[in-house]
Design an enzyme around this catalytic site. Structure first.
Site, PDB file in Angstrom:
ATOM      1  N   LYS A 114       0.816  -1.207   0.000  1.00 54.63           N
ATOM      2  CA  LYS A 114       0.000   0.000   0.000  1.00 54.63           C
ATOM      3  C   LYS A 114       0.854   1.262   0.000  1.00 54.63           C
ATOM      4  CE  LYS A 114      -4.300  -1.769   1.952  1.00 54.63           C
ATOM      5  NZ  LYS A 114      -5.274  -1.693   3.052  1.00 54.63           N
ATOM      6  N   LYS A 197      -8.737  -9.530  -8.373  1.00 58.13           N
ATOM      7  CA  LYS A 197      -9.910  -9.779  -7.548  1.00 58.13           C
ATOM      8  C   LYS A 197     -10.884  -8.609  -7.660  1.00 58.13           C
ATOM      9  CE  LYS A 197      -9.015  -7.902  -3.001  1.00 58.13           C
ATOM     10  NZ  LYS A 197      -9.479  -8.032  -1.629  1.00 58.13           N
ATOM     11  N   LYS A 200     -13.026  -2.773  -4.412  1.00 55.80           N
ATOM     12  CA  LYS A 200     -13.543  -1.414  -4.567  1.00 55.80           C
ATOM     13  C   LYS A 200     -12.495  -0.504  -5.186  1.00 55.80           C
ATOM     14  CE  LYS A 200     -12.749  -0.413   0.313  1.00 55.80           C
ATOM     15  NZ  LYS A 200     -12.477  -1.785   0.713  1.00 55.80           N
TER      16      LYS A 200
HETATM   17  P1  ADP Z   1     -11.676  -4.389  -1.201  1.00 52.17           P
HETATM   18  O1  ADP Z   1     -10.712  -5.323  -1.888  1.00 52.17           O
HETATM   19  O2  ADP Z   1     -12.866  -4.099  -2.004  1.00 52.17           O
HETATM   20  O3  ADP Z   1     -10.951  -3.172  -0.679  1.00 52.17           O
HETATM   21  P2  ADP Z   1     -11.505  -5.243   1.489  1.00 52.17           P
HETATM   22  O4  ADP Z   1     -10.037  -5.408   1.335  1.00 52.17           O
HETATM   23  O5  ADP Z   1     -12.018  -4.123   2.317  1.00 52.17           O
HETATM   24  O6  ADP Z   1     -12.192  -5.194   0.055  1.00 52.17           O
HETATM   25  O7  ADP Z   1     -12.065  -6.624   2.018  1.00 52.17           O
HETATM   26  C1  ADP Z   1     -13.075  -6.794   2.978  1.00 52.17           C
HETATM   27  C2  ADP Z   1     -13.341  -8.278   3.102  1.00 52.17           C
HETATM   28  O8  ADP Z   1     -13.897  -8.776   1.893  1.00 52.17           O
HETATM   29  C3  ADP Z   1     -12.088  -9.102   3.367  1.00 52.17           C
HETATM   30  O9  ADP Z   1     -12.411 -10.139   4.280  1.00 52.17           O
HETATM   31  C4  ADP Z   1     -11.732  -9.658   2.028  1.00 52.17           C
HETATM   32  O10 ADP Z   1     -11.037 -10.886   2.117  1.00 52.17           O
HETATM   33  C5  ADP Z   1     -13.105  -9.831   1.381  1.00 52.17           C
HETATM   34  N1  ADP Z   1     -13.018  -9.668  -0.072  1.00 52.17           N
HETATM   35  C6  ADP Z   1     -12.769  -8.519  -0.726  1.00 52.17           C
HETATM   36  N2  ADP Z   1     -12.773  -8.694  -2.061  1.00 52.17           N
HETATM   37  C7  ADP Z   1     -13.033 -10.005  -2.265  1.00 52.17           C
HETATM   38  C8  ADP Z   1     -13.174 -10.825  -3.428  1.00 52.17           C
HETATM   39  N3  ADP Z   1     -13.058 -10.320  -4.652  1.00 52.17           N
HETATM   40  N4  ADP Z   1     -13.472 -12.133  -3.280  1.00 52.17           N
HETATM   41  C9  ADP Z   1     -13.610 -12.657  -2.038  1.00 52.17           C
HETATM   42  N5  ADP Z   1     -13.479 -11.949  -0.903  1.00 52.17           N
HETATM   43  C10 ADP Z   1     -13.191 -10.640  -0.993  1.00 52.17           C
HETATM   44 NA    NA Z   2      -8.579  -3.744   0.057  1.00 51.65          NA
END
Ligand code: ADP
Ligand code: NA
Length: 330
Positions: A114, A197, A200
């Site tokens: 990050k 993946k 957001k």
């Molecule tokens: P983002 O990647 O959208 O920023 P976060 O990192 O805030 O999402 O993740 C919040 C939760 O959602 C975590 O437990 C993460 O493992 C899960 N998560 C996020 N994106 C995915 C995905 N594409 N598939 C499965 N789980 C996900």
């Molecule tokens: Na994230």
């Protein structure tokens, strides 16, 4: 015997959760209520580590809570609260920071990733110490289990190390948390980029399906999802990642097995699968959107639920902090 305790948190860094959040994490939160004493936290302190807009933070915390209740978190069985309403998180994080090595914190790969993206001069100290705050979140509740995805494994390892270190330096105070590995956890990929993946921070909004977006919008994204050449609907994550991702989402939302879906779409085309998946998504999100709106339209009730959650969380957190302070010599 008392049920094991689970703790998990999620950042309020977008207006809506997306399908990846739901399928990878939040649906497990809901399921764990049946077997565990569950503490779930909207981690707004974490949400300010990488720059944020003060005019939307509170709204996003409330939106996050409303969605979590709408997804099925039951305030009678689970304790859902907003992190900044429980000051013990910051207080314990300070103490834990003082037994964390600078080099040890520096080895956290998520910070490296990050901070590289932000530029190392701009990355905050808060982003650097984020995993220590996360350890405080978990240890305050004496959590036995923490649901983790691959991306959070190293942070949970630090939480375990800090619990053990504190206990051996100052006397037994914290439960050492274990990772709760969920079987059949669905990792959802970006609809426009099956190698990435769904996130957001995805480069294109067309790649992610938000729980709160118009179903017609989701349908359009599904229609234009990147698929593979060929026309056979089979599950092959390596060779056909786009179609496999759509099958994964379909299966998880409908409860039908992948094999069942593959058999049902034998001889049909990608367009049929996409059309039906859009319908499955619509059926899934519609009641969630209705319930979310009901919570948002009754702000007094939502505030009351969150105040009750914070009060219950605080009664546990304050007890743990008191013990920790006493052990440290305060
Ligand atoms: P983002 O990647 O959208 O920023 P976060 O990192 O805030 O999402 O993740 C919040 C939760 O959602 C975590 O437990 C993460 O493992 C899960 N998560 C996020 N994106 C995915 C995905 N594409 N598939 C499965 N789980 C996900
Ligand atoms: Na994230």
């Amino acid at each position: 015997p008392a049920r094991p305790r689970v703790f998990s948190g999620i950042q309020p860094t977008a207006d809506s959760f997306h399908l990846g959040n739901y399928l990878g994490a939040l649906r497990h939160w809901v399921a764990l209520q049946d077997s565990h004493d569950a503490y779930y936290c909207v981690v707004d302190l974490h949400a300010i580590t990488a720059g944020h807009d003060p005019s939307v933070l509170k709204r996003r915390s409330r939106l996050a809570a409303a969605q979590l209740f709408a997804l099925g978190l039951d305030p009678e069985r689970s304790t859902l609260f907003v992190q900044s309403q429980v000051p013990e998180h910051s207080q314990l994080a300070w103490v834990l920071g003082c037994i964390t090595g600078f080099g040890e914190a520096g080895r956290m790969t998520q910070f490296k990733d990050k901070s590289q993206k932000q530029g190392s001069e701009r990355a905050s100290v808060g982003l650097f110490t984020y995993p220590i705050l996360q350890a405080a979140d978990i240890l305050l509740y004496q959590a036995n289990a923490v649901p983790v995805g691959e991306d959070q494994r190293q942070h949970l390892e630090l939480s375990r190390d800090l619990a053990q270190r504190f206990n051996s330096l100052f006397g037994r105070t914290f439960t050492v948390p274990s990772p709760h590995i969920v079987k059949d956890t669905a990792k959802i990929t970006d609809l426009q980029d099956p190698a990435a993946k769904m996130s957001k921070s995805s480069s294109s909004p067309a790649g992610i399906i938000d729980l709160l977006e118009e179903p017609a919008r989701s349908a359009k994204k599904i229609r234009s999802a990147v698929t593979d050449t060929g026309r056979e609907i089979v599950f092959d994550a390596e060779g056909k990642p786009g179609i496999s991702n759509l099958l994964t989402i379909y299966s998880a939302l409908s409860g039908r097995s992948i094999d069942d879906l593959v058999a049902a779409y034998d001889g049909k085309g990608y367009g049929d699968l996409k059309k039906d998946l859009a319908e499955v998504v619509r059926e899934f999100v519609t009641p969630i959107q209705e319930r979310t709106n009901a919570y948002l339209n009754d702000p007094a009730q939502l505030d009351k639920l969150l105040a009750r959650g914070a009060e219950k969380a605080r009664s546990v957190a304050a007890g743990t902090l008191r013990d920790a302070y006493e052990r440290v010599g305060f």
